[in-house]
Enzyme design. Sequence first.
Site, PDB file in Angstrom:
ATOM      1  N   GLU A  40       0.842  -1.207   0.000  1.00  0.00           N
ATOM      2  CA  GLU A  40       0.000   0.000   0.000  1.00  0.00           C
ATOM      3  C   GLU A  40       0.874   1.253   0.000  1.00  0.00           C
ATOM      4  OE1 GLU A  40      -3.201  -0.055  -1.169  1.00  0.00           O
ATOM      5  OE2 GLU A  40      -3.603  -1.463   0.455  1.00  0.00           O
ATOM      6  N   GLY A 139     -13.075   3.244  -2.009  1.00  0.00           N
ATOM      7  CA  GLY A 139     -11.651   2.991  -2.242  1.00  0.00           C
ATOM      8  C   GLY A 139     -11.409   1.809  -3.161  1.00  0.00           C
ATOM      9  N   LEU A 140     -12.367   1.510  -4.022  1.00  0.00           N
ATOM     10  CA  LEU A 140     -12.194   0.392  -4.957  1.00  0.00           C
ATOM     11  C   LEU A 140     -11.903   0.884  -6.374  1.00  0.00           C
ATOM     12  CD1 LEU A 140     -15.030  -1.953  -3.634  1.00  0.00           C
ATOM     13  CD2 LEU A 140     -12.578  -2.067  -3.155  1.00  0.00           C
ATOM     14  N   SER A 141     -11.541   2.138  -6.492  1.00  0.00           N
ATOM     15  CA  SER A 141     -11.115   2.716  -7.770  1.00  0.00           C
ATOM     16  C   SER A 141     -12.207   2.777  -8.820  1.00  0.00           C
ATOM     17  CB  SER A 141      -9.928   1.948  -8.356  1.00  0.00           C
ATOM     18  OG  SER A 141      -8.841   2.056  -7.518  1.00  0.00           O
ATOM     19  N   ASP A 187      -4.050   1.819  -9.564  1.00  0.00           N
ATOM     20  CA  ASP A 187      -5.473   1.597  -9.850  1.00  0.00           C
ATOM     21  C   ASP A 187      -5.703   1.358 -11.339  1.00  0.00           C
ATOM     22  OD1 ASP A 187      -5.523   2.313  -7.192  1.00  0.00           O
ATOM     23  OD2 ASP A 187      -6.238   4.341  -7.571  1.00  0.00           O
TER      24      ASP A 187
END
Length: 396
Positions: A40, A139-141, A187
Amino acid sequence: MSQDRQATPRERAVQGFERAFGHAPERLSRAPARVNLIGEHTDYNEGFAMPCAIDRDTVVAAARRDDDVVEVLACDLPAEADVDGGARGRFRTGDAADVSASPQWLRYVQGMVAVLREQGHVVGGATLSIAGNVPQGAGLSSSASLEMAIGHAFSALNGWALPPTTMALAGQRAENVYAGCRCGVLDQLSSSLGVKGHALLMDCRSLEVRPIPMPEDIAVLVVDSKIQRGLVDSEYNLRRQQCEAAAKGLGVKALRDVDDALWSRLGGQLDPVVRRRARHIISDSHRCAGLADALSRGDFAAIAHLMRESHWSMRDDFEITVPAIDALAALMQDVIGDHGGARMTGGGFGGCVIALAPRAMVDEIRVAVERGYRSPDGRAAEVHVCAASDGAGVLA
Ligand code: GLA
């Protein structure tokens, strides 16, 4: 269609297109969301990351126009007063770079058009309808999947193709320059290069991506904490600055270049906060190869160990978690034990916790999350059982 089946993004994009524009679309493109398994904030430090694309998509239905206007319908957004079926946007291809008066969602579309034109591709006027099932703000693009789906729509309409890595870089540039987010390339590369049933071991310096087969019986659980990621922009940029300061202090181009010898020689001289930030990046980047190896061997105890360490590193060294997310990850890890791992995923300060766990444990984890978790404002988490999916492309 059975009554309780929800329409797919593809169906909604096409229906929205036909209703709004009165004719059928010519082409359809799609691009997936992504979830990061480990590594990350390593992408902008030119280190390693290991995401996978997931089976939640953005779909674009598209047709050419005779003029240079791009007319867009966003089916999933609230409609303005006098139109139905979603939000509308409109711009001329030559003015795509001027996003000053545009809503955020349209900036991704304009940004892609602007970047593709800068790169010399023919981008004619088009009518577009966008629909998706990517959870927003989790936050899953969803933005990267929109960029990639838009890129493929224009490539299909205008008869040219781009290598997937080039398309990903175009999306990153659209986001950096036109949508105002200094993200790395994680991403867009994930959405562009996903491989069904595989995680992607990503070298964010060479942009080389190695698909790693996931064990058959492993489930990818994405648990949305429903915590608003309010601080994400300012804190994200601050972390970037701290990483740059660490690289400078250690005399390297990027934290990717720090080896054990250099770290023992100079690490101690860094400002204590900057040192912890760097330690997270260096250790999490190393964990990527470890997780790839553990997945290949189906070694669930090693997966548990690496994901737990990664979460602790984000909590203690990088300081991008929040207490409720720490509690959610710990609760999930407790249920999973040594049969798999759980950690926060994405930029931080909210968003999702990901778990890799045997399929047989999914219900148990779901029940534990339902019983044991509430966000600070009292909301239950949403559990998405996902599958690693193929990257972006043209559907028809
Ligand atoms: C966000 C950014 C990515 C990456 C992650 C953290 O998703 O868009 O580029 O930095 O955060 O790993």
